[in-house]
Scaffold this active site. Structure first.
Site, PDB file in Angstrom:
ATOM      1  N   ASP A 201      73.308  53.772 109.204  1.00 32.99           N
ATOM      2  CA  ASP A 201      74.371  52.769 109.362  1.00 32.99           C
ATOM      3  C   ASP A 201      74.199  51.967 110.657  1.00 32.99           C
ATOM      4  OD1 ASP A 201      75.524  54.085 107.120  1.00 32.99           O
ATOM      5  OD2 ASP A 201      76.610  55.459 108.443  1.00 32.99           O
TER       6      ASP A 201
ATOM      7  N   GLU B 107      81.114  48.806 100.452  1.00 31.20           N
ATOM      8  CA  GLU B 107      81.289  49.241 101.849  1.00 31.20           C
ATOM      9  C   GLU B 107      80.289  48.489 102.724  1.00 31.20           C
ATOM     10  OE1 GLU B 107      80.491  53.477 101.776  1.00 31.20           O
ATOM     11  OE2 GLU B 107      78.382  53.192 101.306  1.00 31.20           O
TER      12      GLU B 107
HETATM   13  O1  FUB Z   1      77.359  57.246 106.890  1.00 32.51           O
HETATM   14  C1  FUB Z   1      78.514  57.547 106.156  1.00 32.51           C
HETATM   15  C2  FUB Z   1      78.804  56.450 105.191  1.00 32.51           C
HETATM   16  O2  FUB Z   1      77.691  56.272 104.326  1.00 32.51           O
HETATM   17  C3  FUB Z   1      79.012  55.093 105.795  1.00 32.51           C
HETATM   18  O3  FUB Z   1      80.250  54.926 106.418  1.00 32.51           O
HETATM   19  C4  FUB Z   1      78.769  54.252 104.612  1.00 32.51           C
HETATM   20  O4  FUB Z   1      78.624  52.896 104.882  1.00 32.51           O
HETATM   21  C5  FUB Z   1      77.525  54.895 104.037  1.00 32.51           C
HETATM   22  O5  FUB Z   1      76.360  54.446 104.663  1.00 32.51           O
END
Ligand code: FUB
Length: 339
Positions: free
Chosen positions: A31, A238
């Site tokens: 991320d 997301e």
């Molecule tokens: O790393 C945990 C979660 O997985 C992140 O918040 C999302 O965007 C995904 O990458």
């Protein structure tokens, strides 16, 4: 792990080597939110760990506890891990799951924004402050009032305003909210209904709070209609990010269960944004999450994959590659394993 653990990036061969070269290989990182502060690239990633928590659709196995900041020197290509910048045990309001963070810089102070679950199992977003881009960061005692869900991305516009984009469905809990209000009984829309939308809020001058009620940002198709929930190849899941190019605002995000990083273009920070295409094809591992950082006249895509861990989806590594805006403003799609 030594605090100054160093790997080397060869900028001249970046797009040849990115296939196999994580920025750092002594820890797992994911991320990546990258920023160019004071002539250096700083990356604010999640710090992936093995927790042995069983896999589920809510991402409980992503059980991260702290953040490290990685810097990359543009001249030497050295990628340096600056050690623990913030640990969940030091955040009064947070219990677990330190997911994708971001950072901002203003008036000599550095701000680390991060989601975490409280003891009631609900995500909120917090902020921690430092005099150094590498921390350590001191967390505020409470989460940001009015914040919810995950994946904060803080964008500084050219007029000095800052905006936070956030949200994520499934484990990110966005489907539990309507008009900023949580209700456990809320679920995702039906496939033929408009998809849930990412959220934006302008920040106060001190960058510690929202200066307005968070609002949805619209992502439209080529006919000006909202993308539908069943349009899994294009709808928001997301990993919000915002960058600006040639006066246009590029909102980019992950489509989650279809594993693309896509973008949509608008004329101001609130949108609406019109779907523009794919930035990154699927990587090894379930999740895809990125940032786009301008370094002088070049733009770089920072992303992660699970190649180093041989496909373990919650043990990821950050990579970088040059990103190209084409003459018509569209972004050239990157195929991560045939650069
Ligand atoms: O790393 C945990 C979660 O997985 C992140 O918040 C999302 O965007 C995904 O990458």
């Amino acid at each position: 792990m030594p605090e100054d653990s160093i790997d080397h990036i060869d900028f001249d061969k970046l797009n040849e080597k990115a296939v196999s070269q994580p920025l750092v290989s002594h820890i797992y990182t994911a991320d990546p939110s990258a920023h160019y502060f004071d002539g250096k690239i700083y990356i604010y990633p999640s710090h992936d760990i093995e927790s042995n928590i069983p896999f589920d659709d809510l991402g409980s196995h992503f059980a991260m506890e702290d953040y490290h900041v990685i810097s990359v020197d543009r001249e030497s290509g050295e990628a340096t891990d600056h050690g623990v910048a913030l640990h969940v045990k030091d955040v009064a309001w947070a219990e677990k799951q330190m997911w994708a963070p971001d950072a901002a810089h203003k008036n000599g102070k550095y701000y680390l924004y991060f989601p975490a679950k409280k003891s009631d199992g609900i995500f909120q977003i917090g902020v921690a402050v430092s005099d150094s881009p590498t921390g350590p960061f001191t967390p505020e005692p409470e989460a940001i009032k009015g914040s919810y869900t995950i994946d904060p991305a803080v964008f500084e516009d050219e007029d000095g305003s800052y905006y936070m984009y956030f949200g994520g469905i499934w484990g990110g809990q966005l489907q539990k909210y309507r008009n900023n209000v949580y209700n456990y009984n809320n679920e995702l829309p039906k496939p033929n209904e408009p998809a849930l939308l990412p959220i934006v809020a302008k920040m106060t001058d001190d960058l510690l709070e929202f200066s307005e009620e968070p609002k949805e940002i619209k992502i439209l198709d080529e006919n000006g209609e909202l993308l539908l929930e069943g349009d899994n190849d294009r709808r928001f899941f997301e990993a919000s990010w915002m960058h600006k190019y040639n006066g246009k605002y590029y909102f980019s995000y992950s489509t989650g269960d279809t594993h693309f990083i896509c973008y949509a273009i608008g004329d101001n920070p609130y949108g609406p944004f019109t779907y523009g295409g794919r930035i990154l094809e699927p990587v090894v591992g379930w999740t895809s999450h990125h940032s786009i950082c301008q370094v002088e006249d070049k733009f770089y895509l920072f992303y992660h994959d699970s190649s180093l861990s041989k496909g373990v989806t919650h043990l990821r590594s950050v990579k970088m590659v040059e990103l190209e805006h084409q003459a018509d403003g569209h972004i050239k799609t990157i195929s991560p394993y045939s650069l």
